[in-house]
Design a protein around this motif. Structure first.
Motif, PDB file in Angstrom:
ATOM      1  N   ARG A 104      50.232  29.829  34.789  1.00 18.59           N
ATOM      2  CA  ARG A 104      49.917  30.774  35.855  1.00 18.59           C
ATOM      3  C   ARG A 104      48.751  30.233  36.669  1.00 18.59           C
ATOM      4  NH1 ARG A 104      48.665  36.629  33.843  1.00 18.59           N
ATOM      5  NH2 ARG A 104      50.819  36.372  33.179  1.00 18.59           N
ATOM      6  N   PHE A 105      48.939  30.199  37.983  1.00 17.87           N
ATOM      7  CA  PHE A 105      47.927  29.676  38.891  1.00 17.87           C
ATOM      8  C   PHE A 105      47.535  30.777  39.871  1.00 17.87           C
ATOM      9  CE2 PHE A 105      50.775  26.331  37.539  1.00 17.87           C
ATOM     10  CZ  PHE A 105      49.918  25.323  37.111  1.00 17.87           C
ATOM     11  N   TYR A 106      46.216  30.960  40.063  1.00 13.86           N
ATOM     12  CA  TYR A 106      45.705  32.004  40.942  1.00 13.86           C
ATOM     13  C   TYR A 106      45.174  31.400  42.235  1.00 13.86           C
ATOM     14  CZ  TYR A 106      45.784  35.342  37.066  1.00 13.86           C
ATOM     15  OH  TYR A 106      46.172  36.163  36.038  1.00 13.86           O
ATOM     16  N   PHE A 107      45.368  32.159  43.320  1.00 13.44           N
ATOM     17  CA  PHE A 107      44.896  31.719  44.637  1.00 13.44           C
ATOM     18  C   PHE A 107      44.208  32.894  45.340  1.00 13.44           C
ATOM     19  CE2 PHE A 107      48.781  29.422  43.535  1.00 13.44           C
ATOM     20  CZ  PHE A 107      48.320  28.114  43.554  1.00 13.44           C
ATOM     21  N   PRO A 108      42.921  32.735  45.714  1.00 16.73           N
ATOM     22  CA  PRO A 108      42.258  33.803  46.473  1.00 16.73           C
ATOM     23  C   PRO A 108      42.998  34.077  47.777  1.00 16.73           C
ATOM     24  CG  PRO A 108      40.663  32.191  45.674  1.00 16.73           C
ATOM     25  CD  PRO A 108      42.022  31.604  45.430  1.00 16.73           C
ATOM     26  N   CYS A 109      43.231  35.339  48.044  1.00 13.89           N
ATOM     27  CA  CYS A 109      44.056  35.728  49.186  1.00 13.89           C
ATOM     28  C   CYS A 109      43.233  36.352  50.309  1.00 13.89           C
ATOM     29  CB  CYS A 109      45.144  36.692  48.716  1.00 13.89           C
ATOM     30  SG  CYS A 109      46.176  37.359  50.037  1.00 13.89           S
ATOM     31  N   GLU A 110      42.501  37.436  50.016  1.00 16.84           N
ATOM     32  CA  GLU A 110      41.759  38.141  51.057  1.00 16.84           C
ATOM     33  C   GLU A 110      40.528  38.814  50.462  1.00 16.84           C
ATOM     34  OE1 GLU A 110      42.436  41.497  54.567  1.00 16.84           O
ATOM     35  OE2 GLU A 110      43.973  41.167  53.046  1.00 16.84           O
ATOM     36  N   LEU A 111      39.436  38.728  51.180  1.00 14.08           N
ATOM     37  CA  LEU A 111      38.180  39.378  50.822  1.00 14.08           C
ATOM     38  C   LEU A 111      37.931  40.471  51.849  1.00 14.08           C
ATOM     39  CD1 LEU A 111      35.611  39.192  48.957  1.00 14.08           C
ATOM     40  CD2 LEU A 111      34.677  37.635  50.657  1.00 14.08           C
ATOM     41  N   TYR A 112      37.679  41.692  51.382  1.00 15.02           N
ATOM     42  CA  TYR A 112      37.609  42.801  52.334  1.00 15.02           C
ATOM     43  C   TYR A 112      36.693  43.910  51.828  1.00 15.02           C
ATOM     44  CZ  TYR A 112      41.158  44.540  49.067  1.00 15.02           C
ATOM     45  OH  TYR A 112      41.833  44.909  47.930  1.00 15.02           O
ATOM     46  N   GLY A 113      36.257  44.735  52.770  1.00 11.00           N
ATOM     47  CA  GLY A 113      35.443  45.893  52.437  1.00 11.00           C
ATOM     48  C   GLY A 113      36.318  47.098  52.149  1.00 11.00           C
ATOM     49  N   ARG A 114      35.779  47.999  51.330  1.00 12.48           N
ATOM     50  CA  ARG A 114      36.487  49.238  51.014  1.00 12.48           C
ATOM     51  C   ARG A 114      35.523  50.401  51.208  1.00 12.48           C
ATOM     52  NH1 ARG A 114      39.815  48.181  45.493  1.00 12.48           N
ATOM     53  NH2 ARG A 114      41.232  49.675  46.441  1.00 12.48           N
ATOM     54  N   GLU A 115      36.066  51.491  51.672  1.00 10.23           N
ATOM     55  CA  GLU A 115      35.254  52.664  51.974  1.00 10.23           C
ATOM     56  C   GLU A 115      35.454  53.717  50.897  1.00 10.23           C
ATOM     57  OE1 GLU A 115      32.313  54.276  53.909  1.00 10.23           O
ATOM     58  OE2 GLU A 115      33.339  52.590  54.862  1.00 10.23           O
ATOM     59  N   ILE A 116      34.376  54.105  50.235  1.00 17.35           N
ATOM     60  CA  ILE A 116      34.431  55.165  49.239  1.00 17.35           C
ATOM     61  C   ILE A 116      33.992  56.456  49.930  1.00 17.35           C
ATOM     62  CG2 ILE A 116      33.655  55.963  46.984  1.00 17.35           C
ATOM     63  CD1 ILE A 116      32.935  53.097  46.303  1.00 17.35           C
ATOM     64  N   VAL A 117      34.933  57.338  50.165  1.00 23.05           N
ATOM     65  CA  VAL A 117      34.626  58.579  50.868  1.00 23.05           C
ATOM     66  C   VAL A 117      33.888  59.541  49.960  1.00 23.05           C
ATOM     67  CG1 VAL A 117      35.605  60.548  52.110  1.00 23.05           C
ATOM     68  CG2 VAL A 117      36.601  58.273  52.390  1.00 23.05           C
ATOM     69  N   SER A 118      34.308  59.637  48.726  1.00 24.95           N
ATOM     70  CA  SER A 118      33.638  60.495  47.743  1.00 24.95           C
ATOM     71  C   SER A 118      33.888  59.910  46.366  1.00 24.95           C
ATOM     72  CB  SER A 118      34.159  61.933  47.814  1.00 24.95           C
ATOM     73  OG  SER A 118      35.494  61.990  47.327  1.00 24.95           O
ATOM     74  N   PRO A 119      33.086  60.247  45.370  1.00 25.94           N
ATOM     75  CA  PRO A 119      33.262  59.673  44.040  1.00 25.94           C
ATOM     76  C   PRO A 119      34.648  59.885  43.446  1.00 25.94           C
ATOM     77  CG  PRO A 119      31.150  60.784  44.200  1.00 25.94           C
ATOM     78  CD  PRO A 119      31.905  61.133  45.444  1.00 25.94           C
ATOM     79  N   SER A 120      35.314  60.966  43.836  1.00 26.84           N
ATOM     80  CA  SER A 120      36.619  61.261  43.249  1.00 26.84           C
ATOM     81  C   SER A 120      37.781  60.788  44.101  1.00 26.84           C
ATOM     82  CB  SER A 120      36.754  62.783  43.033  1.00 26.84           C
ATOM     83  OG  SER A 120      36.638  63.461  44.275  1.00 26.84           O
ATOM     84  N   SER A 121      37.494  60.215  45.274  1.00 22.51           N
ATOM     85  CA  SER A 121      38.575  59.825  46.183  1.00 22.51           C
ATOM     86  C   SER A 121      39.009  58.394  45.946  1.00 22.51           C
ATOM     87  CB  SER A 121      38.111  59.979  47.636  1.00 22.51           C
ATOM     88  OG  SER A 121      37.151  58.982  47.938  1.00 22.51           O
ATOM     89  N   ALA A 122      40.127  58.063  46.562  1.00 25.34           N
ATOM     90  CA  ALA A 122      40.602  56.686  46.510  1.00 25.34           C
ATOM     91  C   ALA A 122      39.734  55.824  47.421  1.00 25.34           C
ATOM     92  CB  ALA A 122      42.057  56.633  46.958  1.00 25.34           C
TER      93      ALA A 122
END
Length: 207
Positions: A104-122
């Motif tokens: 199995r060979f891994y390749f970095p694909c995308e680096l991105y930011g994520r927004e946490i709207v609230s502790p319980s949200s996606a």
């Protein structure tokens, strides 16, 4: 009406021919992946990325997260360093894999930011930085470190091209997508993304 039908027929044939040609190229590349993987050594316990988070800041457009991210080869040398800010309150990085000949060979694909709207949200994903071009050049995948021969880097490139192809979704069991969530990482601490001996991705702090 006849002209309209003729034009539609020509467009359909052009699109169909293009898709067929692309699929044939993919099929040939897919077949070559078996021998390419056979020639390559197994890559285990490999630090594929190193991350240093600088922190988050708030602005008129919302939060941004800043970091220095290094992509490393199998010898521990730096292939590329990306130092910038991404929109969001946390970072994540996606990988694609190629799995052939029991390896199995891994390749970095995308680096991105994520927004946490609230502790319980996606986590809501932001547009990120595509990583393929940072470690692939001139038909070679530079993730294979020295003293690897040109042929080895070319074989790994063939596997990377397969993993990033949209047709790889139809080759069930030979390619998968993975995501490393960096939202729990602390600012000012170096973290490593490790390809473990069991073939999984792990995030470890380098104290």
């Amino acid at each position: 009406m006849a002209r309209g039908k003729t034009a539609g027929y020509i467009i359909f044939n052009a699109v169909f021919t293009s898709l067929l040609a692309a699929f044939i190229v993919f099929a040939v590349g897919f077949a070559n992946c078996f021998s390419a993987a056979e020639r390559l050594p197994s890559i285990e316990r490999y630090e594929i990325m190193r991350i240093l988070l600088y922190g988050t800041s708030a602005g008129g457009d919302g939060e941004t997260v800043s970091a220095s991210v290094s992509i490393l080869d199998t010898s521990g040398n730096e292939c590329a360093r990306i130092e910038r800010s991404w929109r969001g309150s946390a970072l994540a990085v996606d990988f694609k894999s190629a799995q052939f000949s029991g390896k199995r060979f891994y390749f970095p694909c995308e680096l991105y930011g994520r927004e946490i709207v609230s502790p319980s949200s996606a986590l809501f994903r932001r547009r990120g930085t595509e990583l393929f071009r940072y470690y692939n050049e001139n038909g070679q995948c530079m993730l294979l470190g020295d003293p690897s021969p040109f042929e080895g880097r070319r074989d790994l490139y063939a596997l990377a091209r397969f993993a990033f192809s949209p047709f790889s979704a139809f080759a069930s069991g030979f390619s998968r997508g993975y995501s490393a969530d960096l939202s729990q990482c602390r600012a000012g601490v170096y973290y490593s993304i490790i390809v473990g001996t069991d073939g999984t991705l792990k995030i470890e702090a380098a104290y």
